[in-house]
Design a protein around this motif. Structure first.
Motif, short mmCIF file in Angstrom:
data_model
loop_
_atom_site.label_atom_id
_atom_site.label_comp_id
_atom_site.label_asym_id
_atom_site.label_seq_id
_atom_site.Cartn_x
_atom_site.Cartn_y
_atom_site.Cartn_z
N PRO A 55 -4.15 22.51 13.54
CA PRO A 55 -4.32 21.17 13.70
C PRO A 55 -5.13 20.35 12.61
CG PRO A 55 -6.14 22.77 14.66
CD PRO A 55 -4.77 23.75 14.00
N GLU A 56 -4.50 19.26 12.62
CA GLU A 56 -5.07 18.43 11.53
C GLU A 56 -6.64 18.35 11.53
OE1 GLU A 56 -2.81 15.16 10.17
OE2 GLU A 56 -1.03 16.03 10.51
N GLU A 57 -7.17 18.13 10.45
CA GLU A 57 -8.47 17.65 10.38
C GLU A 57 -8.64 16.19 10.55
OE1 GLU A 57 -11.43 19.36 9.70
OE2 GLU A 57 -10.30 21.29 9.73
N PRO A 58 -9.43 15.96 11.67
CA PRO A 58 -9.76 14.39 11.56
C PRO A 58 -9.96 13.51 10.42
CG PRO A 58 -11.25 15.41 12.74
CD PRO A 58 -10.57 16.45 12.27
N ARG A 59 -9.38 12.34 10.20
CA ARG A 59 -9.69 11.84 8.99
C ARG A 59 -11.02 10.94 9.14
NH1 ARG A 59 -4.79 10.36 5.42
NH2 ARG A 59 -3.83 12.33 5.65
N PHE A 60 -12.04 10.61 8.45
CA PHE A 60 -13.13 9.97 8.53
C PHE A 60 -12.61 8.35 8.42
CE2 PHE A 60 -16.44 7.23 6.26
CZ PHE A 60 -17.44 7.74 7.31
N ASP A 61 -13.27 7.67 9.47
CA ASP A 61 -12.83 6.46 9.93
C ASP A 61 -14.20 5.40 9.50
OD1 ASP A 61 -11.88 3.74 10.47
OD2 ASP A 61 -11.51 4.33 12.65
N PRO A 62 -14.24 4.87 8.43
CA PRO A 62 -15.71 4.33 8.08
C PRO A 62 -15.96 3.19 9.26
CG PRO A 62 -14.16 3.71 6.72
CD PRO A 62 -13.30 4.72 7.40
N PHE A 63 -14.64 2.44 9.86
CA PHE A 63 -14.90 1.47 10.91
C PHE A 63 -15.50 2.03 12.29
CE2 PHE A 63 -11.53 -0.31 7.94
CZ PHE A 63 -12.47 -1.38 7.36
N ALA A 64 -14.93 3.29 12.68
CA ALA A 64 -15.38 4.03 13.75
C ALA A 64 -16.86 4.38 13.60
CB ALA A 64 -14.38 4.89 14.25
N ALA A 65 -17.17 4.80 12.43
CA ALA A 65 -18.76 5.18 12.24
C ALA A 65 -19.42 4.50 12.26
CB ALA A 65 -18.54 6.03 10.81
N ALA A 66 -19.06 2.92 11.57
CA ALA A 66 -19.86 1.63 11.65
C ALA A 66 -20.30 1.38 13.12
CB ALA A 66 -19.54 0.58 10.66
N GLU A 67 -19.13 1.31 14.00
CA GLU A 67 -19.29 1.00 15.34
C GLU A 67 -20.22 1.95 16.11
OE1 GLU A 67 -18.98 -1.24 18.49
OE2 GLU A 67 -17.99 -1.98 16.51
N ALA A 68 -20.06 3.08 15.93
CA ALA A 68 -20.83 4.18 16.46
C ALA A 68 -22.20 3.94 16.30
CB ALA A 68 -20.42 5.42 16.19
N ALA A 69 -22.74 3.46 14.94
CA ALA A 69 -23.91 3.53 14.30
C ALA A 69 -24.42 2.05 14.77
CB ALA A 69 -23.96 3.52 12.92
N ARG A 70 -23.71 1.18 15.26
CA ARG A 70 -24.34 -0.25 15.62
C ARG A 70 -25.22 -0.01 16.67
NH1 ARG A 70 -19.58 -4.31 16.07
NH2 ARG A 70 -19.95 -3.88 13.59
N PHE A 71 -26.35 -0.80 16.74
CA PHE A 71 -27.27 -0.81 17.91
C PHE A 71 -27.11 -2.17 18.91
CE2 PHE A 71 -29.94 1.71 15.10
CZ PHE A 71 -30.50 2.66 15.93
N ASP A 72 -26.64 -1.54 19.87
CA ASP A 72 -26.65 -2.55 21.01
C ASP A 72 -27.95 -2.74 21.79
OD1 ASP A 72 -26.37 -0.28 22.23
OD2 ASP A 72 -24.38 -0.59 23.38
N GLU A 73 -27.98 -3.43 22.79
CA GLU A 73 -29.34 -3.61 23.55
C GLU A 73 -29.67 -2.41 24.07
OE1 GLU A 73 -31.40 -6.20 23.61
OE2 GLU A 73 -30.03 -7.19 22.19
N GLU A 74 -28.82 -1.68 24.71
CA GLU A 74 -29.04 -0.27 25.65
C GLU A 74 -29.49 0.53 24.55
OE1 GLU A 74 -26.38 3.02 27.60
OE2 GLU A 74 -25.98 1.03 28.33
#
Length: 130
Positions: A55-74
């Motif tokens: 299986p291929e190693e998943p590539r690092f996606d900086p946009f997905a990482a930034a979206e996951a790190a973003r703080f929303d109200e919850e």
């Protein structure tokens, strides 16, 4: 043991050469269609399936990482709730630690001065009796 010298055998019905198929004990003659039993010494083992590709190693996606790190109200409420619980726990622990430090200081003082106090009390009792 496989006989490597002879790889085909004659069809009993028409005499045409028949090549054994891997993993089979019977097969139809390619010329006359008669069902032919492959002799045991010519039977081939079934080839193992090819290995699956790694299986291929998943590539690092900086946009997905930034979206996951973003703080929303919850997420912000969850962080504030955890911070408040931690602060309350530390405040409670502070009073327990202060009480333990006071108890240790009392024990250390009693341990250090109790023998002298007891000796003085014994001397006073002996002097008072005499």
């Amino acid at each position: 043991m496989l006989n490597r010298m002879k790889t085909n055998f004659p069809c009993p019905a028409c005499g045409a050469p028949v090549d054994p198929a891997p993993g089979k004990t019977t097969l139809p003659c390619p010329f006359c269609g008669t069902t032919v039993t492959i002799p045991p010494e010519l039977r081939l083992a079934e080839a193992p399936p090819p290995p699956l590709p790694a299986p291929e190693e998943p590539r690092f996606d900086p946009f997905a990482a930034a979206e996951a790190a973003r703080f929303d109200e919850e997420k912000l409420e969850e962080v504030n709730r955890d911070q408040k619980a931690l602060t309350d726990t530390l405040r409670h622990t502070q009073t327990v630690v202060a009480g333990a430090a006071g108890a240790y200081a009392l024990w250390a003082g009693v341990k250090r001065f109790a023998p002298g106090c007891l000796a003085g009390l014994v001397i006073l009792c002996l002097v008072g009796v005499a």
